[in-house]
Design an enzyme around this catalytic site. Structure first.
Site, PDB file in Angstrom:
ATOM      1  N   CYS A   2       0.839  -1.181   0.000  1.00 28.82           N
ATOM      2  CA  CYS A   2       0.000   0.000   0.000  1.00 28.82           C
ATOM      3  C   CYS A   2       0.877   1.235   0.000  1.00 28.82           C
ATOM      4  O   CYS A   2       2.093   1.147   0.119  1.00 28.82           O
ATOM      5  CB  CYS A   2      -0.874   0.028   1.248  1.00 28.82           C
ATOM      6  SG  CYS A   2      -1.922  -1.422   1.428  1.00 28.82           S
ATOM      7  N   GLY A  31      -1.530   1.507  -4.780  1.00 26.90           N
ATOM      8  CA  GLY A  31      -2.795   0.895  -4.407  1.00 26.90           C
ATOM      9  C   GLY A  31      -3.976   1.666  -4.953  1.00 26.90           C
ATOM     10  O   GLY A  31      -4.142   2.836  -4.648  1.00 26.90           O
ATOM     11  N   ASN A 105       1.233  -0.406   5.830  1.00 26.69           N
ATOM     12  CA  ASN A 105       1.653  -1.032   4.582  1.00 26.69           C
ATOM     13  C   ASN A 105       2.413  -2.291   4.940  1.00 26.69           C
ATOM     14  O   ASN A 105       3.423  -2.218   5.636  1.00 26.69           O
ATOM     15  CB  ASN A 105       2.547  -0.070   3.797  1.00 26.69           C
ATOM     16  CG  ASN A 105       3.231  -0.740   2.610  1.00 26.69           C
ATOM     17  OD1 ASN A 105       2.746  -1.748   2.097  1.00 26.69           O
ATOM     18  ND2 ASN A 105       4.351  -0.202   2.194  1.00 26.69           N
ATOM     19  N   GLY A 106       1.934  -3.424   4.491  1.00 22.64           N
ATOM     20  CA  GLY A 106       2.634  -4.673   4.784  1.00 22.64           C
ATOM     21  C   GLY A 106       1.675  -5.767   5.154  1.00 22.64           C
ATOM     22  O   GLY A 106       0.480  -5.686   4.849  1.00 22.64           O
ATOM     23  N   TYR A 265       9.217  -4.096  -9.595  1.00 16.54           N
ATOM     24  CA  TYR A 265       7.913  -3.813 -10.178  1.00 16.54           C
ATOM     25  C   TYR A 265       7.152  -2.710  -9.475  1.00 16.54           C
ATOM     26  O   TYR A 265       6.465  -1.915 -10.103  1.00 16.54           O
ATOM     27  CB  TYR A 265       7.104  -5.124 -10.151  1.00 16.54           C
ATOM     28  CG  TYR A 265       5.622  -4.979 -10.265  1.00 16.54           C
ATOM     29  CD1 TYR A 265       5.047  -4.671 -11.492  1.00 16.54           C
ATOM     30  CD2 TYR A 265       4.802  -5.151  -9.157  1.00 16.54           C
ATOM     31  CE1 TYR A 265       3.673  -4.541 -11.600  1.00 16.54           C
ATOM     32  CE2 TYR A 265       3.436  -5.024  -9.265  1.00 16.54           C
ATOM     33  CZ  TYR A 265       2.876  -4.717 -10.486  1.00 16.54           C
ATOM     34  OH  TYR A 265       1.532  -4.592 -10.587  1.00 16.54           O
TER      35      TYR A 265
END
Ligand code: NAG
Length: 532
Positions: A2, A31, A105-106, A265
């Site tokens: 995120c 996201g 985030n994670g 990516y």
């Protein structure tokens, strides 16, 4: 995976919401599933706007006007196993103690154990499948232990130590404590990214920002910035003129191993993560890939390439460099449709065109009668690659070779980039020859893992989280965790399928235990019109 962002403005009469919104534009790629902003006004109240979809659609002018206060946090959600319901849009909120809001985030890997602890030991109710809800509740329970009417920095740091000793996995977080300030922290392996920055105003005062990627900090003039270290936390108080931000190593750092997928990516090319330029690392990936391809060409005289073509967009950087290194022409063979939006699927109507074909168009002039090397950042399920190879053949290519900047993905990604179930990965229990058969290519060339690591490393950064390639995860995982992940994923897929078949959401209630699914576009607002 995120995007997270937090800002504290020095001037307490100013509203931070617009800056949080504009910052979100720089993190949208992290996201597109849901977006949320929570601000905190001078009375210590939270003002919230969350919804499913892109930031520009969720945060309308009218909704933004209600977000008052000089500090706030943002979250942009990437769809992961436990998070497709609208009720799980972040930031999360718990009212006790003190009022806490969190952007995470994670992904935590000991969620089963944490659920038990929250239920049996501290009696906290968990209402979703999201591990972020577990995280905020573990932190709240730690803070509660002080049994104080007001906490200070010291208490917060030790509550974080307690929290981080309980949770395991990947996390970069921004927490906002009502009326107090914002807190940033990063897991002891530094798997997920988080940066801190300061912007000095004309009058000598400072504003502060925490963000997932350096691009936001730069774009907003937070010139002095650095990465939060693994296991480190920072507290930025609401009244930043009276007390400067305080940093502390709250737990011992473990092996520093950021997720290599950020470079392959995920991150924007113009970001610098843990001191390494993402763009530069992608150039290196092109060079290393070319070296490997040259070696194969030496041994195999039939392996001839006339043109290198990128699969847009991420792999362009590597593909172009690969062509230069091989001394073979580079061409833009695929043109992307920029205005692709949602598709409307009517009940009982099959989708006629694959999503790849709606997004990309192949130019015959660049493929016809040529041996082409397609370069992509990675191959996950192989369904997209298969479609792209077919498009190249339809456009007249003689031979179609497919190169991947990353090694074969053979295992789950467990730290927040929801790739697919292990068995759905084209690299699962297949060698390169079998993979090329599945995607229909004449040959597949994968980057070697050591080469990929060499592309991203620096003097300070020697190791990466590479579990998707090796199956060995830096934090280890709990028994049954992967099965749990796959169960939740299957459950969410059922709900999606029902939706896409045009069934009303109510019809989904009896599929498993997921009952808190909201409408496709769900905007929730608290405290409307209640100005601080
Ligand atoms: C918490 O603090 C209050 C007020 O100081 C006190 O009455 C109460 O007994 C404390 N609770 C615990 C569990 O220590």
């Amino acid at each position: 995976m995120c995007g997270i962002l937090g800002v504290v403005l020095h001037d307490q009469r100013q509203n931070v919401a617009n800056e949080l919104f504009e910052g979100a534009m720089f993190l949208q790629h992290r996201g597109q599933d849901a977006a949320g902003i929570v601000t905190c006004g001078s009375k210590g109240r939270f003002y919230q706007c969350k919804g499913n979809g892109m930031a520009r659609d969720v945060f309308t002018q009218q909704r933004m006007e209600n977000l008052v206060g000089n500090m706030g946090i943002t979250h942009l959600r990437y769809p992961t196993a436990g998070s497709s319901a609208g009720s799980e849009a972040q930031p999360f909120y718990v009212n006790s103690p003190y009022g806490i809001s969190l952007s995470h985030n994670g992904n935590l890997v000991n969620s089963i154990e944490l659920k038990e602890y929250l239920d049996e030991v501290v009696h906290r109710h968990i209402n979703t499948d999201s591990d972020s809800e577990l995280l905020i509740n573990v932190f709240a329970a730690e803070l509660e232990k002080f049994n104080k009417s007001r906490v200070n920095n010291l208490d917060l740091f030790s509550a974080l130590t307690g929290t981080m000793n309980k949770i395991r996995g990947a996390y970069a977080c921004i927490v906002m404590l009502a009326g107090y300030g914002i807190i940033g922290f990063r897991d002891p392996n530094g798997i997920r990214p988080l940066l801190y920055g300061e912007r000095v105003n004309k009058d000598g005062t400072s504003d502060y920002m925490l963000a997932s990627e350096s691009v936001v900090l730069k774009a907003h003039g937070f010139e002095n910035f650095r990465d939060i270290k693994p296991g480190e936390a920072v507290i930025i108080k609401k009244d930043s003129s009276k007390s400067k931000p305080e940093f502390r190593q709250v737990v011992e750092p473990k092996i520093f191993a950021p997720d290599i997928f950020e470079y392959v990516y995920f991150a924007r090319p113009d970001s610098v993560m843990d001191g390494v330029s993402v763009y530069r690392s992608r150039i290196e990936m092109g060079i290393k890939l070319a070296e490997k391809i040259s070696k194969i060409m030496e041994k195999d005289p039939d392996f001839k390439i006339d043109v290198v073509i990128a699969v847009p967009d991420t792999s362009r950087t590597s593909a172009f460099q690969c062509a230069v290194s091989l001394n073979i022409p580079y061409r833009e063979g695929f043109v992307k449709n920029r205005y692709i939006g949602r598709t409307f699927i009517m009940p009982d109507q099959q989708q006629r065109r694959s999503s790849v074909r709606r997004k990309l168009n192949a130019m015959e002039s660049e493929f016809k009668d040529r041996n082409v090397l397609l370069v992509d950042d990675s191959i996950v399920r192989g369904t997209t690659s298969k479609e792209i190879v077919a498009m190249a053949r339809e456009a007249g290519a003689k031979k179609v070779y497919f190169a991947s900047c990353a090694p074969p993905i053979r295992f789950n990604h467990i730290y927040g980039i929801d790739l697919a179930d292990t068995k759905a990965l084209v690299g699962f229990e297949r060698d390169e020859e079998a993979i090329s058969k599945v995607i229909g290519a004449d040959k597949v060339v994968y980057q070697d893992l050591q080469d990929l690591v060499d592309c991203c490393k620096s003097e300070e950064l020697q190791q990466f989280e590479v579990g998707v390639f090796t199956g060995e995860y830096i934090t280890g995982i709990e028994d049954n965790y992967i099965q749990e992940l796959e169960k939740i994923r299957a459950q969410n897929q059922r709900i999606k399928d029902q939706r896409s078949r045009g069934l009303s959401i109510d019809a989904c209630i009896d599929v498993g235990d997921m009952v808190d699914v909201k409408a496709e576009v769900d905007i929730s607002m608290y405290n409307r019109g209640d100005y601080a």
